[in-house]
Design an enzyme around this catalytic site. Structure first.
Site, mmCIF file in Angstrom:
data_model
loop_
_atom_site.group_PDB
_atom_site.id
_atom_site.type_symbol
_atom_site.label_atom_id
_atom_site.label_comp_id
_atom_site.label_asym_id
_atom_site.label_seq_id
_atom_site.Cartn_x
_atom_site.Cartn_y
_atom_site.Cartn_z
ATOM 1 N N LYS A 100 0.823 -1.202 0.000
ATOM 2 C CA LYS A 100 0.000 0.000 0.000
ATOM 3 C C LYS A 100 0.869 1.268 0.000
ATOM 4 O O LYS A 100 2.057 1.211 0.333
ATOM 5 C CB LYS A 100 -0.942 -0.048 1.210
ATOM 6 C CG LYS A 100 -1.930 -1.223 1.127
ATOM 7 C CD LYS A 100 -2.991 -1.145 2.210
ATOM 8 C CE LYS A 100 -4.014 -2.264 2.028
ATOM 9 N NZ LYS A 100 -5.172 -2.135 2.934
ATOM 10 N N TYR B 206 -12.350 -2.912 -4.579
ATOM 11 C CA TYR B 206 -12.986 -2.916 -3.255
ATOM 12 C C TYR B 206 -14.512 -2.868 -3.359
ATOM 13 O O TYR B 206 -15.181 -2.352 -2.453
ATOM 14 C CB TYR B 206 -12.457 -1.757 -2.413
ATOM 15 C CG TYR B 206 -11.040 -1.976 -1.888
ATOM 16 C CD1 TYR B 206 -10.692 -3.147 -1.220
ATOM 17 C CD2 TYR B 206 -10.061 -0.998 -2.032
ATOM 18 C CE1 TYR B 206 -9.396 -3.343 -0.730
ATOM 19 C CE2 TYR B 206 -8.767 -1.192 -1.549
ATOM 20 C CZ TYR B 206 -8.442 -2.364 -0.893
ATOM 21 O OH TYR B 206 -7.166 -2.557 -0.396
ATOM 22 N N PHE C 278 -16.144 3.480 5.792
ATOM 23 C CA PHE C 278 -14.733 3.826 5.584
ATOM 24 C C PHE C 278 -14.300 3.722 4.120
ATOM 25 O O PHE C 278 -13.126 3.932 3.807
ATOM 26 C CB PHE C 278 -13.834 2.931 6.454
ATOM 27 C CG PHE C 278 -14.011 1.443 6.211
ATOM 28 C CD1 PHE C 278 -13.411 0.823 5.120
ATOM 29 C CD2 PHE C 278 -14.781 0.682 7.075
ATOM 30 C CE1 PHE C 278 -13.567 -0.542 4.902
ATOM 31 C CE2 PHE C 278 -14.960 -0.686 6.856
ATOM 32 C CZ PHE C 278 -14.344 -1.297 5.764
ATOM 33 N N ARG D 173 -1.546 -14.897 2.811
ATOM 34 C CA ARG D 173 -2.592 -14.262 3.643
ATOM 35 C C ARG D 173 -2.243 -14.419 5.129
ATOM 36 O O ARG D 173 -2.414 -13.494 5.921
ATOM 37 C CB ARG D 173 -3.934 -14.899 3.309
ATOM 38 C CG ARG D 173 -5.065 -14.177 3.904
ATOM 39 C CD ARG D 173 -6.169 -13.913 2.922
ATOM 40 N NE ARG D 173 -7.248 -13.234 3.607
ATOM 41 C CZ ARG D 173 -7.541 -11.952 3.456
ATOM 42 N NH1 ARG D 173 -6.839 -11.207 2.637
ATOM 43 N NH2 ARG D 173 -8.527 -11.405 4.113
ATOM 44 N N THR E 126 -6.792 -8.219 9.371
ATOM 45 C CA THR E 126 -7.025 -6.929 8.699
ATOM 46 C C THR E 126 -6.753 -5.756 9.634
ATOM 47 O O THR E 126 -6.018 -4.830 9.277
ATOM 48 C CB THR E 126 -8.493 -6.865 8.198
ATOM 49 O OG1 THR E 126 -8.731 -7.990 7.347
ATOM 50 C CG2 THR E 126 -8.763 -5.575 7.456
ATOM 51 N N ASN F 101 -2.704 -0.704 6.690
ATOM 52 C CA ASN F 101 -2.236 -2.004 7.183
ATOM 53 C C ASN F 101 -1.237 -2.695 6.242
ATOM 54 O O ASN F 101 -1.218 -3.914 6.121
ATOM 55 C CB ASN F 101 -3.433 -2.901 7.524
ATOM 56 C CG ASN F 101 -4.336 -3.109 6.327
ATOM 57 O OD1 ASN F 101 -4.036 -2.644 5.235
ATOM 58 N ND2 ASN F 101 -5.435 -3.821 6.525
ATOM 59 N N HIS G 229 -2.203 -5.473 0.825
ATOM 60 C CA HIS G 229 -3.395 -6.227 0.423
ATOM 61 C C HIS G 229 -2.922 -7.598 -0.041
ATOM 62 O O HIS G 229 -1.911 -7.698 -0.740
ATOM 63 C CB HIS G 229 -4.113 -5.527 -0.738
ATOM 64 C CG HIS G 229 -5.114 -6.435 -1.401
ATOM 65 N ND1 HIS G 229 -6.386 -6.615 -0.908
ATOM 66 C CD2 HIS G 229 -5.001 -7.264 -2.477
ATOM 67 C CE1 HIS G 229 -7.017 -7.503 -1.660
ATOM 68 N NE2 HIS G 229 -6.196 -7.909 -2.621
ATOM 69 N N GLU H 46 -8.068 -10.847 -9.339
ATOM 70 C CA GLU H 46 -7.281 -9.665 -8.978
ATOM 71 C C GLU H 46 -6.007 -9.569 -9.819
ATOM 72 O O GLU H 46 -5.605 -8.475 -10.236
ATOM 73 C CB GLU H 46 -6.929 -9.712 -7.489
ATOM 74 C CG GLU H 46 -8.164 -9.542 -6.608
ATOM 75 C CD GLU H 46 -7.846 -9.595 -5.120
ATOM 76 O OE1 GLU H 46 -6.700 -9.926 -4.744
ATOM 77 O OE2 GLU H 46 -8.758 -9.288 -4.324
HETATM 78 P P1 TYD Z 1 -10.944 -6.536 3.669
HETATM 79 O O1 TYD Z 1 -11.033 -7.008 2.242
HETATM 80 O O2 TYD Z 1 -12.087 -6.835 4.579
HETATM 81 O O3 TYD Z 1 -9.622 -7.095 4.399
HETATM 82 P P2 TYD Z 1 -8.182 -7.581 3.876
HETATM 83 O O4 TYD Z 1 -7.429 -6.377 3.365
HETATM 84 O O5 TYD Z 1 -7.536 -8.145 5.115
HETATM 85 O O6 TYD Z 1 -8.418 -8.612 2.816
HETATM 86 O O7 TYD Z 1 -10.759 -4.962 3.686
HETATM 87 C C1 TYD Z 1 -10.007 -4.324 2.691
HETATM 88 C C2 TYD Z 1 -9.365 -3.106 3.280
HETATM 89 O O8 TYD Z 1 -10.348 -2.228 3.782
HETATM 90 C C3 TYD Z 1 -8.457 -3.395 4.469
HETATM 91 O O9 TYD Z 1 -7.186 -3.893 4.128
HETATM 92 C C4 TYD Z 1 -8.399 -2.023 5.094
HETATM 93 C C5 TYD Z 1 -9.804 -1.482 4.868
HETATM 94 N N1 TYD Z 1 -10.638 -1.651 6.084
HETATM 95 C C6 TYD Z 1 -10.759 -0.582 6.966
HETATM 96 O O10 TYD Z 1 -10.180 0.490 6.741
HETATM 97 N N2 TYD Z 1 -11.521 -0.749 8.086
HETATM 98 C C7 TYD Z 1 -12.149 -1.915 8.378
HETATM 99 O O11 TYD Z 1 -12.846 -2.012 9.424
HETATM 100 C C8 TYD Z 1 -12.015 -3.010 7.453
HETATM 101 C C9 TYD Z 1 -12.692 -4.341 7.727
HETATM 102 C C10 TYD Z 1 -11.263 -2.837 6.326
#
Ligand code: TYD
Length: 153
Positions: A9, A49, A57, A85, A91, A112, A115, A126
């Site tokens: 990211k 997304y 958010f 993963r 997450t 975080n 992805h 993807e």
């Molecule tokens: P998600 O696809 O649920 O998780 P991952 O990235 O672990 O596959 O969510 C995508 C992104 O959305 C996640 O990396 C960061 C953002 N996100 C938030 O900002 N707040 C949240 O509560 C969640 C669930 C996701």
């Protein structure tokens, strides 16, 4: 061998953590088969997304993903989707176990670090979203005999 998408990211690039994160996948034994730097835009994030479109958010997430370029990587390995993963961790990085990427480098649910594709089916979708067939490089993996048993392919 399975292939999976990892997106480093914008914050990862801005914090100078690209090398450290990529190094983790390399050291685990995964093979880098495609990689590029790209500035994402709203249309591609709407698609990527789409499952989060109704979340409060959503726009913050997209704005964060457009704040700087991302690094797109395709990693290949036995059960690579599940392995990568697990390396990323939960997450919400505050819940991520120490030793995972998010658990070691982040305190945020949004910012975080990476992805990672969540299933073999989504990894294919993807990867097709971000890479063309000519982006992939095939090269010998002389270490495979040290990395895998004969039935692990
Ligand atoms: P998600 O696809 O649920 O998780 P991952 O990235 O672990 O596959 O969510 C995508 C992104 O959305 C996640 O990396 C960061 C953002 N996100 C938030 O900002 N707040 C949240 O509560 C969640 C669930 C996701």
């Amino acid at each position: 061998m399975e292939r999976t998408l990892v997106i480093l990211k914008p914050g990862t690039l801005q914090r100078g953590l690209v090398g450290e994160v990529i190094s983790r996948f390399e050291k685990r034994g995964l093979k880098l088969v495609a990689m590029k730097m790209k500035q994402l835009d709203q249309p591609i994030l709407d698609e990527h997304y789409a499952h989060l479109k109704d979340k409060p958010f959503f726009q913050w997430l997209c704005d964060g993903m457009m704040a700087a370029p991302v690094i797109l990587c395709c990693w290949e390995g036995f059960e690579a989707v599940r392995v990568v993963r697990a390396m990323a961790g939960s997450t919400n990085a505050r819940n991520a176990a120490p030793g995972t990427i998010r658990g070691d480098y982040s305190l945020s649910a949004q910012e975080n670090i990476v992805h990672t594709s969540d299933s073999v089916e989504n990894a294919k979708i993807e990867l097709d979203r971000f890479f063309s067939p000519e982006d992939y490089c095939d090269y010998p993996s002389p270490l495979n005999a040290s990395l895998y048993a004969p039935d692990e392919k």
